[in-house]
Write a protein that holds these residues in place. Sequence first.
Motif, PDB file in Angstrom:
ATOM      1  N   LEU A   5     110.506 -33.521 105.226  1.00 20.79           N
ATOM      2  CA  LEU A   5     109.080 -33.575 104.919  1.00 20.79           C
ATOM      3  C   LEU A   5     108.712 -34.211 103.586  1.00 20.79           C
ATOM      4  O   LEU A   5     107.534 -34.355 103.283  1.00 20.79           O
ATOM      5  CB  LEU A   5     108.489 -32.161 104.992  1.00 20.79           C
TER       6      LEU A   5
ATOM      7  N   LYS B 287      98.191 -36.671 117.977  1.00 23.21           N
ATOM      8  CA  LYS B 287      97.283 -35.525 118.037  1.00 23.21           C
ATOM      9  C   LYS B 287      96.614 -35.460 119.404  1.00 23.21           C
ATOM     10  O   LYS B 287      96.587 -34.413 120.042  1.00 23.21           O
ATOM     11  CB  LYS B 287      96.232 -35.593 116.938  1.00 23.21           C
TER      12      LYS B 287
ATOM     13  N   SER C 153      96.760 -29.220 112.305  1.00 24.06           N
ATOM     14  CA  SER C 153      96.251 -30.275 111.421  1.00 24.06           C
ATOM     15  C   SER C 153      97.071 -31.535 111.639  1.00 24.06           C
ATOM     16  O   SER C 153      98.241 -31.478 112.031  1.00 24.06           O
ATOM     17  CB  SER C 153      96.308 -29.849 109.952  1.00 24.06           C
ATOM     18  N   TYR C 154      96.421 -32.664 111.377  1.00 25.94           N
ATOM     19  CA  TYR C 154      97.083 -33.953 111.547  1.00 25.94           C
ATOM     20  C   TYR C 154      96.420 -34.935 110.600  1.00 25.94           C
ATOM     21  O   TYR C 154      95.326 -35.434 110.863  1.00 25.94           O
ATOM     22  CB  TYR C 154      96.928 -34.424 112.990  1.00 25.94           C
TER      23      TYR C 154
ATOM     24  N   ARG D 242     101.242 -36.356 108.544  1.00 23.36           N
ATOM     25  CA  ARG D 242     101.819 -35.039 108.803  1.00 23.36           C
ATOM     26  C   ARG D 242     101.105 -34.362 109.965  1.00 23.36           C
ATOM     27  O   ARG D 242      99.884 -34.378 110.034  1.00 23.36           O
ATOM     28  CB  ARG D 242     101.709 -34.135 107.590  1.00 23.36           C
ATOM     29  N   ALA D 243     101.910 -33.777 110.831  1.00 28.36           N
ATOM     30  CA  ALA D 243     101.359 -32.997 111.937  1.00 28.36           C
ATOM     31  C   ALA D 243     101.889 -31.578 111.832  1.00 28.36           C
ATOM     32  O   ALA D 243     103.088 -31.358 111.707  1.00 28.36           O
ATOM     33  CB  ALA D 243     101.762 -33.613 113.270  1.00 28.36           C
ATOM     34  N   HIS D 244     100.983 -30.626 111.853  1.00 26.89           N
ATOM     35  CA  HIS D 244     101.344 -29.213 111.901  1.00 26.89           C
ATOM     36  C   HIS D 244     100.823 -28.697 113.234  1.00 26.89           C
ATOM     37  O   HIS D 244      99.642 -28.874 113.551  1.00 26.89           O
ATOM     38  CB  HIS D 244     100.709 -28.451 110.733  1.00 26.89           C
TER      39      HIS D 244
ATOM     40  N   GLU E 292     101.387 -25.649 116.635  1.00 26.44           N
ATOM     41  CA  GLU E 292     101.935 -24.393 117.129  1.00 26.44           C
ATOM     42  C   GLU E 292     102.258 -24.551 118.608  1.00 26.44           C
ATOM     43  O   GLU E 292     101.442 -25.062 119.379  1.00 26.44           O
ATOM     44  CB  GLU E 292     100.937 -23.259 116.944  1.00 26.44           C
TER      45      GLU E 292
ATOM     46  N   GLU F  71     105.943 -22.398 114.954  1.00 28.60           N
ATOM     47  CA  GLU F  71     105.146 -23.295 114.116  1.00 28.60           C
ATOM     48  C   GLU F  71     106.041 -24.432 113.646  1.00 28.60           C
ATOM     49  O   GLU F  71     107.180 -24.212 113.251  1.00 28.60           O
ATOM     50  CB  GLU F  71     104.586 -22.548 112.911  1.00 28.60           C
ATOM     51  N   SER F  72     105.515 -25.650 113.691  1.00 27.30           N
ATOM     52  CA  SER F  72     106.292 -26.821 113.305  1.00 27.30           C
ATOM     53  C   SER F  72     105.449 -27.757 112.458  1.00 27.30           C
ATOM     54  O   SER F  72     104.228 -27.821 112.595  1.00 27.30           O
ATOM     55  CB  SER F  72     106.761 -27.583 114.546  1.00 27.30           C
ATOM     56  N   GLU F  73     106.140 -28.501 111.609  1.00 28.89           N
ATOM     57  CA  GLU F  73     105.500 -29.561 110.841  1.00 28.89           C
ATOM     58  C   GLU F  73     106.411 -30.775 110.887  1.00 28.89           C
ATOM     59  O   GLU F  73     107.631 -30.660 110.731  1.00 28.89           O
ATOM     60  CB  GLU F  73     105.265 -29.140 109.389  1.00 28.89           C
TER      61      GLU F  73
END
Length: 141
Positions: A10, A44, A69-70, A74-76, A78, A91-93
Motif C-alpha cells: 500500500l 468501483k 471508498s475508491y 486506493r480501493a477499500h 468489504e 475488509e480489504s484495501e
Amino acid sequence: MTGHAFQVLLDENAILATLAVMREHLAAGGRIVFESRNPAIDWKARWDGGVFEVIHDGLVVRKTRDVVSYDEGRAHFETRYHFPEETLVSESELLFLSRNDIERHLEASGLRADAVYGDWDRQPFDERNAEEMIFVVRRAS
C-alpha cells in the motif's frame, strides 16, 4: 506473485522493500512474474454491490462486495460471506498503480520489465481495455 498480491503493497516503502527482496533472491537469468489490475478500468462500478452465490452439498453461501471508498488509486471494500447461521466480513484495501508507476518502482529496485501483457494468455496490454497488467521482470543489469 499471483492473486493480485502486488496490490496489497500500500505504500512506496512496502513496494520497494518487496522488490528489493525479490531481486536479491532472483537466480541468474531468472524472472519474476506478477500481475496488477489496470487502474484505467472502473473497478468501483464493477465491484460495488456485487453478489455471487455458491452452492455446495445443498448449502448456499452468498458473497457480497461493497466498495467503501475508491479514490487516489486506493480501493477499500468489504466482502461478506453469508452462511445460513452467520455472516463473515472481510475488509480489504488495494492500491491501483499505473504501468508507468510500477515500471518506475522496478527501475528504482534494479529491475526491469521484459514484457507487460494484458492477460495470462500473453495478449498485448491495452491500457484502455485490458483488466490486468502481467509483468515479466528480470534484473536490469
